[in-house]
Write a protein that holds these residues in place. Structure first.
Motif, PDB file in Angstrom:
ATOM      1  N   GLN A 116     -10.775 -18.029  11.663  1.00 33.32           N
ATOM      2  CA  GLN A 116      -9.279 -16.921  12.953  1.00 33.32           C
ATOM      3  C   GLN A 116      -7.413 -17.129  12.465  1.00 33.32           C
ATOM      4  N   SER A 117      -7.426 -16.185  13.103  1.00 35.25           N
ATOM      5  CA  SER A 117      -6.415 -15.851  11.638  1.00 35.25           C
ATOM      6  C   SER A 117      -4.816 -15.579  12.558  1.00 35.25           C
ATOM      7  N   ALA A 118      -3.991 -15.539  11.717  1.00 32.18           N
ATOM      8  CA  ALA A 118      -2.657 -15.710  12.352  1.00 32.18           C
ATOM      9  C   ALA A 118      -1.497 -14.355  12.382  1.00 32.18           C
ATOM     10  N   TYR A 119      -1.257 -13.710  12.821  1.00 33.33           N
ATOM     11  CA  TYR A 119       0.202 -12.455  13.133  1.00 33.33           C
ATOM     12  C   TYR A 119       1.945 -13.506  12.908  1.00 33.33           C
ATOM     13  N   ALA A 120       2.247 -12.352  11.937  1.00 35.98           N
ATOM     14  CA  ALA A 120       3.562 -11.702  11.830  1.00 35.98           C
ATOM     15  C   ALA A 120       3.935 -10.083  11.469  1.00 35.98           C
ATOM     16  N   GLY A 121       4.938 -10.289  12.905  1.00 32.11           N
ATOM     17  CA  GLY A 121       4.776  -8.128  12.345  1.00 32.11           C
ATOM     18  C   GLY A 121       6.621  -8.451  11.497  1.00 32.11           C
ATOM     19  N   ILE A 122       6.602  -7.329  10.991  1.00 37.67           N
ATOM     20  CA  ILE A 122       7.860  -6.993   9.927  1.00 37.67           C
ATOM     21  C   ILE A 122       8.353  -6.126   9.860  1.00 37.67           C
ATOM     22  N   LEU A 123       9.627  -5.763  10.842  1.00 33.35           N
ATOM     23  CA  LEU A 123      10.435  -5.051  11.029  1.00 33.35           C
ATOM     24  C   LEU A 123      11.066  -4.547   9.331  1.00 33.35           C
ATOM     25  N   THR A 124      10.559  -3.321   9.128  1.00 30.52           N
ATOM     26  CA  THR A 124      11.363  -3.197   7.621  1.00 30.52           C
ATOM     27  C   THR A 124      12.650  -2.527   8.022  1.00 30.52           C
ATOM     28  N   TYR A 125      12.674  -1.489   8.916  1.00 32.12           N
ATOM     29  CA  TYR A 125      13.976  -0.719   8.350  1.00 32.12           C
ATOM     30  C   TYR A 125      14.267   0.065   9.767  1.00 32.12           C
ATOM     31  N   SER A 126      15.714   0.135   9.681  1.00 32.22           N
ATOM     32  CA  SER A 126      16.170   0.313  11.533  1.00 32.22           C
ATOM     33  C   SER A 126      17.484   0.843  10.661  1.00 32.22           C
ATOM     34  N   PRO A 127      17.799   1.843  11.668  1.00 29.89           N
ATOM     35  CA  PRO A 127      18.115   3.229  11.311  1.00 29.89           C
ATOM     36  C   PRO A 127      20.250   2.654  11.372  1.00 29.89           C
ATOM     37  N   ASP A 128      20.268   1.108  12.283  1.00 35.75           N
ATOM     38  CA  ASP A 128      21.332   0.061  12.915  1.00 35.75           C
ATOM     39  C   ASP A 128      21.865  -0.505  11.154  1.00 35.75           C
ATOM     40  N   GLY A 129      20.540  -0.636  10.805  1.00 37.38           N
ATOM     41  CA  GLY A 129      21.173  -1.277   9.129  1.00 37.38           C
ATOM     42  C   GLY A 129      21.567  -0.436   7.983  1.00 37.38           C
ATOM     43  N   GLU A 130      22.050  -1.334   7.061  1.00 35.47           N
ATOM     44  CA  GLU A 130      22.929  -0.962   5.348  1.00 35.47           C
ATOM     45  C   GLU A 130      21.998  -0.769   4.091  1.00 35.47           C
ATOM     46  N   GLY A 131      22.345   0.268   3.834  1.00 36.79           N
ATOM     47  CA  GLY A 131      21.642   0.086   2.162  1.00 36.79           C
ATOM     48  C   GLY A 131      20.319   0.474   2.304  1.00 36.79           C
ATOM     49  N   GLY A 132      19.466  -0.028   1.875  1.00 39.37           N
ATOM     50  CA  GLY A 132      18.351  -0.238   1.526  1.00 39.37           C
ATOM     51  C   GLY A 132      17.486   0.161   0.317  1.00 39.37           C
ATOM     52  N   GLY A 133      16.448  -0.170  -0.033  1.00 35.73           N
ATOM     53  CA  GLY A 133      16.221   0.520  -1.016  1.00 35.73           C
ATOM     54  C   GLY A 133      13.743  -0.182  -1.009  1.00 35.73           C
ATOM     55  N   ASN A 134      13.603   0.551  -1.735  1.00 37.30           N
ATOM     56  CA  ASN A 134      12.094   0.824  -1.949  1.00 37.30           C
ATOM     57  C   ASN A 134      11.396  -0.509  -2.337  1.00 37.30           C
TER      58      ASN A 134
END
Length: 184
Positions: A116-134
């Motif tokens: 069986q499996s467990a799951y986690a969601g990852i929010l990667t980017y939001s317009p409210d956030g700052e900076g960022g990179g690939n």
């Protein structure tokens, strides 16, 4: 006098029925307590999930946008607990793990049985956030009961040659299904 005798007989019979029912309930409760004690004892022997006994995969979610889905499948022979949320580092040069989405705390720790499996969601980017990179990779370490690492970090390749992360990036606590993990 007959009426009084008949009333007393009915009262005595009713009392005996009530006493028998209470005795039965008492025996049942004692049995349930023993079962609960056994379940508690066996639950305490379940270990925390580690990268050594879990197959980890990361995929891009179709909905909501800017989300990834982390799936951890138990490849071991025994069940394990997926405590808290995974410790994730976006990119090889990440200094600290992504923060956990506190509003995603499940009602109970996720028990992951073999296969069986467990799951986690990852929010990667939001317009409210700052900076960022690939980021091209995702460092994943599973957390123990106290929130610390349970073993070595496993590095996964992110889909589409990389994913943009900014300061709004978070990860959900482990959930027992993908839909709940992606709500956050």
């Amino acid at each position: 006098m007959r009426t009084a005798t008949r009333f007393l007989s009915r009262s005595a019979a009713s009392s005996m029925v009530v006493a028998a029912a209470l005795a039965f309930v008492g025996v049942q409760a004692a049995g349930q307590t023993a079962t609960a004690a056994t379940a508690t004892k066996s639950a305490s022997t379940v270990a925390a999930c580690t990268a050594a006994n879990m197959k980890l995969t990361v995929t891009e979610a179709t909905r909501p946008v800017n989300h990834l889905l982390l799936k951890a499948t138990n490849t071991g022979a025994k069940p394990c607990y997926a405590y808290n949320a995974p410790l994730l580092k976006a990119g090889a040069d990440a200094q600290a793990p992504l923060p956990w989405a506190q509003e995603s705390v499940p009602q109970a720790v996720v028990l992951v049985k073999p296969g069986q499996s467990a799951y986690a969601g990852i929010l990667t980017y939001s317009p409210d956030g700052e900076g960022g990179g690939n980021a091209k990779t995702l460092g994943v370490t599973l957390a123990g009961k106290s929130g610390g690492a349970t073993g070595k970090e496993k590095t996964l390749t992110l889909p589409n040659g990389g994913t943009v992360f900014n300061s709004a990036a978070t990860v959900s606590y482990w959930q027992d299904n993908a839909a709940d993990a992606l709500v956050w």
